[in-house]
Design an enzyme around this catalytic site. Structure first.
Site, short mmCIF file in Angstrom:
data_model
loop_
_atom_site.label_atom_id
_atom_site.label_comp_id
_atom_site.label_asym_id
_atom_site.label_seq_id
_atom_site.Cartn_x
_atom_site.Cartn_y
_atom_site.Cartn_z
CD GLU A 191 -2.73 0.56 2.66
OE1 GLU A 191 -3.84 1.04 2.75
OE2 GLU A 191 -2.20 -0.11 3.56
NE ARG A 194 2.43 8.19 -6.99
CZ ARG A 194 2.82 8.05 -8.25
NH1 ARG A 194 3.52 7.01 -8.62
NH2 ARG A 194 2.51 8.97 -9.15
NE ARG A 262 3.70 9.00 -1.01
CZ ARG A 262 4.13 8.05 -1.83
NH1 ARG A 262 3.75 6.80 -1.63
NH2 ARG A 262 4.90 8.32 -2.85
CG ASN A 278 8.89 -21.61 -3.59
OD1 ASN A 278 9.46 -21.19 -2.57
ND2 ASN A 278 9.54 -21.87 -4.71
NE ARG A 280 14.22 -22.42 -2.31
CZ ARG A 280 14.99 -21.51 -1.72
NH1 ARG A 280 15.79 -21.87 -0.73
NH2 ARG A 280 14.97 -20.26 -2.11
NE ARG A 289 14.36 -10.76 7.98
CZ ARG A 289 15.68 -10.60 7.89
NH1 ARG A 289 16.47 -11.01 8.85
NH2 ARG A 289 16.21 -10.03 6.83
#
Ligand SMILES: [Zn+2]
Length: 335
Positions: A191, A194, A262, A278, A280, A289
């Site tokens: 998002e 703009r 913004r 996918n 993998r 993470r």
């Protein structure tokens, strides 16, 4: 990569001197030697960048004795340029210095001039170095060419009907791809603010978020904050969010374009995006993470992206329970 319908649009067809043809909408961004331009602005005589190859500089240009010398010099910089605990620049995982070697980011065979340039050295773990070396070797063997973009003269621009058009989203940071051999821009569909008024949904860390960083770079940990620290975080963020969102709305009310207004919104604004991958790639993302004691190679992600990763993992575990179990059983390493 993702595909999105972007409406029925007027199309044009560009033909280049090298014989490439591209059919796209007038507002599609195309890479030219002067930067990104809209396809509809291009005229005969302008150039676009198109995909091509160039001969890869030969490994033979670097004699073995020189290569050895470069290797010795490089290993002498190791202790100075790699911290006791440091990041592999290729996989972003943390390793002790003994598990890292300095890697030439631009390979010696591509640019001998950067062989002794410290700025061209970065710590890399052994698996990443092996993978990078194999990729470079593979490229050299496949005809000894490297891919690159070259200027290509536009020889014709014609209207080419109207039809439904689609946008492709490609993983950052490149956001471009070759369409019929010409470098075009894609839309990474986060998002952007703009086209749509952004909603006032902001992030305030919860009470369980560890607030205080201790230790030096490359070797730090996060510890609990005091109630006072939590209070100051919550109050400061809420006050700042309210203030910036009010200013954003004041500008919109005054008729200022969303893409300009913004700029006052802070990074704590929630954003949404669609991305596809996918299993993998997802495992690779999760291994980097999330912090998990079953991981063979520990990761130290920022807590916020880890919270997103945990939600993604929970959904994936429901969809692919066997693959998820195998991932955990094998030390959370992507195959
Ligand atoms: Zn690595």
């Amino acid at each position: 990569m993702d595909v999105m319908e972007s409406g029925v649009k007027q199309l044009i067809r560009l033909t280049t001197a090298s014989g490439k043809q591209l059919r796209c909408s007038r507002d599609h961004a195309i890479l030219t030697p002067d930067g990104w331009r809209k396809a509809g602005e291009l005229a005969v005589g302008d150039s676009v960048m198109s995909g091509g190859t160039a001969v890869r500089p030969s490994e033979a240009l670097v004699p073995p004795s020189l290569r050895r010398g470069i290797g010795v010099w490089t290993s002498m910089q190791r202790k100075r340029l790699i911290d006791e605990l440091d990041l592999c620049y290729l996989c972003s995982r943390t390793f002790p210095r003994e598990a890292l070697e300095l890697d030439h980011v631009v390979p010696v065979s591509l640019d001998l001039g950067r062989a002794l340039d410290e700025e061209n050295l970065a710590p890399a773990c052994e698996p990443c170095r092996a993978e990078k070396g194999a990729t470079e070797q593979g490229l050299a063997e496949r005809g000894g060419k490297v891919a690159l973009a070259k200027a290509d003269l536009v020889v014709s621009v014609v209207d080419d009907g109207e039809e439904m058009t689609y946008d492709l989203a490609v993983e950052g940071p490149w956001h471009n791809f070759l369409a019929d051999g010409i470098v075009v821009h894609n839309s990474y569909n986060e998002e952007s603010g703009r086209y749509r008024e952004l909603q006032p949904v902001f992030y305030v860390p919860g009470g369980e978020r560890r607030l205080v960083q201790q230790g030096r770079p490359g070797k730090y940990e996060f510890v609990e904050g005091t109630p006072e620290q939590h209070k100051v975080v919550t109050e400061a963020m809420e006050a700042s969010y309210r203030q910036s969102y009010e200013q954003y709305q004041a500008m919109l009310a005054a008729g200022v374009a969303r893409e300009v207004a913004r700029a006052v919104l802070p990074v704590g604004l929630f954003s949404s995006m669609y991305a596809t991958c996918n299993a993998r790639s997802l495992m690779h993302f999760l291994s980097l993470r999330t912090k998990d004691e079953r991981a063979t190679v520990p990761s130290f992600p920022q807590r916020e992206i880890e919270m997103v990763a945990e939600k993604m993992e929970a959904e994936w575990a429901k969809l692919m329970p066997l693959t998820h179990a195998a991932f955990n059983a094998h030390g959370r390493v992507a195959p």
